[in-house]
Design a protein around this motif. Structure first.
Motif, PDB file in Angstrom:
ATOM      1  N   UNK A 147       0.808  -1.218   0.000  1.00 39.17           N
ATOM      2  CA  UNK A 147       0.000   0.000   0.000  1.00 39.17           C
ATOM      3  C   UNK A 147       0.844   1.272   0.000  1.00 39.17           C
ATOM      4  N   UNK A 148       2.177   1.136   0.167  1.00 35.80           N
ATOM      5  CA  UNK A 148       3.040   2.315   0.202  1.00 35.80           C
ATOM      6  C   UNK A 148       4.469   1.925  -0.169  1.00 35.80           C
ATOM      7  N   UNK A 149       5.306   2.893  -0.530  1.00 41.31           N
ATOM      8  CA  UNK A 149       6.684   2.575  -0.873  1.00 41.31           C
ATOM      9  C   UNK A 149       7.532   2.202   0.337  1.00 41.31           C
ATOM     10  N   UNK A 150       7.212   2.745   1.492  1.00 40.10           N
ATOM     11  CA  UNK A 150       8.112   2.627   2.637  1.00 40.10           C
ATOM     12  C   UNK A 150       9.078   3.803   2.624  1.00 40.10           C
ATOM     13  N   UNK A 177       3.029   7.802  -4.946  1.00 41.98           N
ATOM     14  CA  UNK A 177       3.734   6.620  -4.444  1.00 41.98           C
ATOM     15  C   UNK A 177       4.426   5.877  -5.583  1.00 41.98           C
ATOM     16  N   UNK A 178       3.735   5.786  -6.727  1.00 42.84           N
ATOM     17  CA  UNK A 178       4.341   5.140  -7.900  1.00 42.84           C
ATOM     18  C   UNK A 178       5.562   5.935  -8.344  1.00 42.84           C
ATOM     19  N   UNK A 179       5.431   7.263  -8.356  1.00 36.36           N
ATOM     20  CA  UNK A 179       6.553   8.112  -8.737  1.00 36.36           C
ATOM     21  C   UNK A 179       7.744   7.934  -7.814  1.00 36.36           C
ATOM     22  N   UNK A 180       7.484   7.808  -6.525  1.00 36.96           N
ATOM     23  CA  UNK A 180       8.566   7.598  -5.556  1.00 36.96           C
ATOM     24  C   UNK A 180       9.288   6.292  -5.811  1.00 36.96           C
ATOM     25  N   UNK A 181       8.531   5.231  -6.061  1.00 40.45           N
ATOM     26  CA  UNK A 181       9.137   3.919  -6.335  1.00 40.45           C
ATOM     27  C   UNK A 181      10.008   3.982  -7.575  1.00 40.45           C
ATOM     28  N   UNK A 182       9.482   4.563  -8.645  1.00 43.50           N
ATOM     29  CA  UNK A 182      10.237   4.632  -9.897  1.00 43.50           C
ATOM     30  C   UNK A 182      11.478   5.502  -9.760  1.00 43.50           C
ATOM     31  N   UNK A 183      11.365   6.601  -9.036  1.00 39.77           N
ATOM     32  CA  UNK A 183      12.506   7.502  -8.867  1.00 39.77           C
ATOM     33  C   UNK A 183      13.646   6.822  -8.117  1.00 39.77           C
TER      34      UNK A 183
END
Length: 561
Positions: A147-150, A177-183
């Motif tokens: 549910x979140x990147x962490x 959240x998707x942007x954070x994971x990809x970054x």
């Protein structure tokens, strides 16, 4: 509903959750609060799989609106899971030791239906390799309840080399959240977010300059969000947006979709597009090679005319210039004009048209050989290669079919734009049967070599037979009395063929050739390259009417009782 203590965690409307103990039973929180007649707080959930108990109302009181009559239910908080972080799921999937129960799950069934345990050779080595997270390049975390990147900075430190990330069926909903994971994953090239219900954009997505493949199937994404996504995914090559109820293509600042400078594949399958004018808006995507439109509602196809309908900066570019693969199965295409228009696409070589009215003989559709003959450049039809031999045979059959119809309706030639071209290519303009010709002339110019194969279960093993039959032989079933058969046996061969050319019926001939004792028959034409034989169900059609040529194979089966 069961009574239980107050929940320890707060829930909010719009939150994605899954059932405790079942990460594949996912839903959206639609209500948090009291329910009349029951104590304490309840969570109203609308389940993705539609397996609930009601539509959001109970005992005449409405608490929320579920998407269907039985997709909603009220649940105690302790029966719901709010999810875990990406990092927690990585630890759980790749670091944890397998339990005895998991080991016991590895089995096959014997012939006596007994479970036989299977031991995976090299399991420890595989587990050791996968547990070194920093070496992973392809990661699958589907249905892990993410549910979140962490903690963002920890992602890159833990899995710096991930190139492919599958996040199918999790609880992600926010694009930030998707942007954070990809970054945090600079090596990432492919991300799959299917079956995560994504909320509309609330802020600008980070620039994801290295992502090449994005899968957004069943995420609720519409084309407006796709346009916003384009601004961040500057190097995207594949975009999959299946099952999102998209009905319109809405370009940003132009009448045509712009940008997507490297997009080679666009998958719009299983949506609700019903007008080809929407698809026309994609015609200026210069690198587009594959366009998947299966399972939409398209009624027709046409090639865009390039006569000044586009902005000046794109008029020099032919519509769909590089499109090679177009999948149109399971639509509502019913006209031959749509088929003919496919010849105008400059580089189209692969087309899928199965499960459209135009390919369904039961709805007035045409067989495979007609499609091949009308589609001059197609190399793959409905997933099957069109060999040079099949193309030649199909085009010859098609010309014969058209010739047989022109005698009754000369105006029909207008419906066959390739007829004269094919007639000239194959040099068969002189093969038209002469009306009123004598018997020997009809036989010499109209005999076809046909191979008959018995396939009926109760027919027994019978060798194939190859027969010379008149092109005017019809399919229609007809019984003849035994005394006629006896009289026929005294005819000479030439007279026998002459008799058949006038009144012969193919089903009757098969009954006679194979001694099938008045069995009711079904006939099929086996076509090269077609996965299924074509049923010859028009009893009044002749071999010529059906476009059947020399060396064709007809399968003889029995009708089921």
């Amino acid at each position: 509903m069961q009574e239980s203590p107050e929940p320890r965690h707060e829930f909010w409307v719009g939150q994605r959750v899954h059932a405790s103990g079942d990460s594949q039973r996912i839903g959206t929180v639609k209500y948090v609060g009291p329910v009349e007649g029951y104590s304490d707080t309840w969570v109203g959930v609308d389940w993705d799989n539609g397996e609930g108990k009601h539509d959001g109302s109970i005992n005449g009181v409405r608490y929320f609106h579920a998407k269907s009559e039985r997709s909603g239910s009220f649940v105690r908080a302790h029966n719901l899971n709010q999810g875990i972080s990406l990092l927690e799921s990585l630890e759980s999937r790749y670091k944890s030791e397998s339990t005895k129960d998991e080991d016991d799950d590895m089995f096959v069934l014997s012939t006596s239906n007994q479970r036989v345990s299977v031991q995976l050779l090299g399991k420890d080595k595989i587990h050791d390799k996968l547990s070194r997270l920093e070496e992973l390049t392809s990661v699958s975390l589907s249905y892990m309840g993410i549910s979140s990147p962490g903690i963002a900075s920890h992602i890159n430190n833990t899995v710096p080399n991930i190139k492919e990330l599958d996040l199918t069926g999790n609880l992600l909903s926010e694009w930030k959240d998707v942007g954070t994971i990809c970054e945090q994953l600079p090596a990432l090239r492919t991300i799959n977010l299917s079956n995560n219900l994504m909320s509309p954009y609330k802020s600008k997505l980070l620039l994801l300059k290295n992502i090449q493949v994005v899968v957004l199937n069943n995420t609720g994404v519409d084309w407006e969000q796709v346009e916003l996504l384009r601004q961040s995914l500057t190097t995207i090559e594949e975009l999959h947006v299946m099952g999102n109820s998209i009905s319109r293509i809405l370009p940003g600042s132009s009448s045509m979709v712009q940008g997507f400078d490297y997009l080679r594949l666009l998958n719009l399958e299983d949506n609700c597009i019903d007008e080809w004018k929407e698809i026309k808006k994609l015609s200026q995507l210069r690198c587009l090679e594959k366009l998947y439109l299966n399972k939409n509602c398209l009624k027709s196809v046409f090639y865009p005319d390039n006569g000044g309908h586009y902005e000046s900066e794109v008029t020099c570019y032919k519509p769909f210039q590089n499109l090679r693969h177009l999948l149109l199965a399971n639509n509502n295409i019913s006209d031959l004009a749509s088929i003919d228009s496919l010849n105008l696409f400059p580089n189209l070589v692969d087309i899928r048209l199965s499960d459209n009215p135009i390919t369904d003989s039961g709805r007035g559709g045409v067989p495979r050989f007609v499609l091949i003959a009308r589609l001059a450049k197609i190399q793959i039809l409905n997933g099957s290669e069109v060999t040079p031999r099949e193309r030649k045979d199909s085009e010859i059959r098609y010309v014969r079919l058209v010739v047989s119809r022109l005698h009754a309706s000369p105006e029909e030639i207008k419906q066959h734009p390739r007829f004269y071209e094919l007639e000239k290519i194959h040099g068969i303009e002189d093969e038209r049967p002469s009306i009123g010709a004598t018997v020997p002339q009809t036989i010499s110019s109209g005999l076809l070599s046909i191979t008959l194969n018995c396939i009926g279960a109760s027919m027994g093993e019978k060798p194939s037979l190859t027969k010379k039959l008149p092109a005017t032989t019809t399919v229609e079933y007809q019984y003849y009395s035994s005394n006629v058969m006896l009289s026929l046996s005294r005819f000479k061969t030439t007279l026998l063929i002459s008799f058949f050319s006038q009144v012969g019926k193919l089903k009757f001939l098969c009954e006679s050739f194979f001694k099938l004792k008045s069995m009711k028959l079904k006939l099929y034409l086996r076509e090269e390259g077609s996965p299924f034989p074509m049923l010859l169900d028009n009893d009044t059609s002749s071999l010529m009417d059906l476009g059947i040529g020399n060396d064709s194979i007809i399968l003889v089966d029995e009708e089921s009782s």
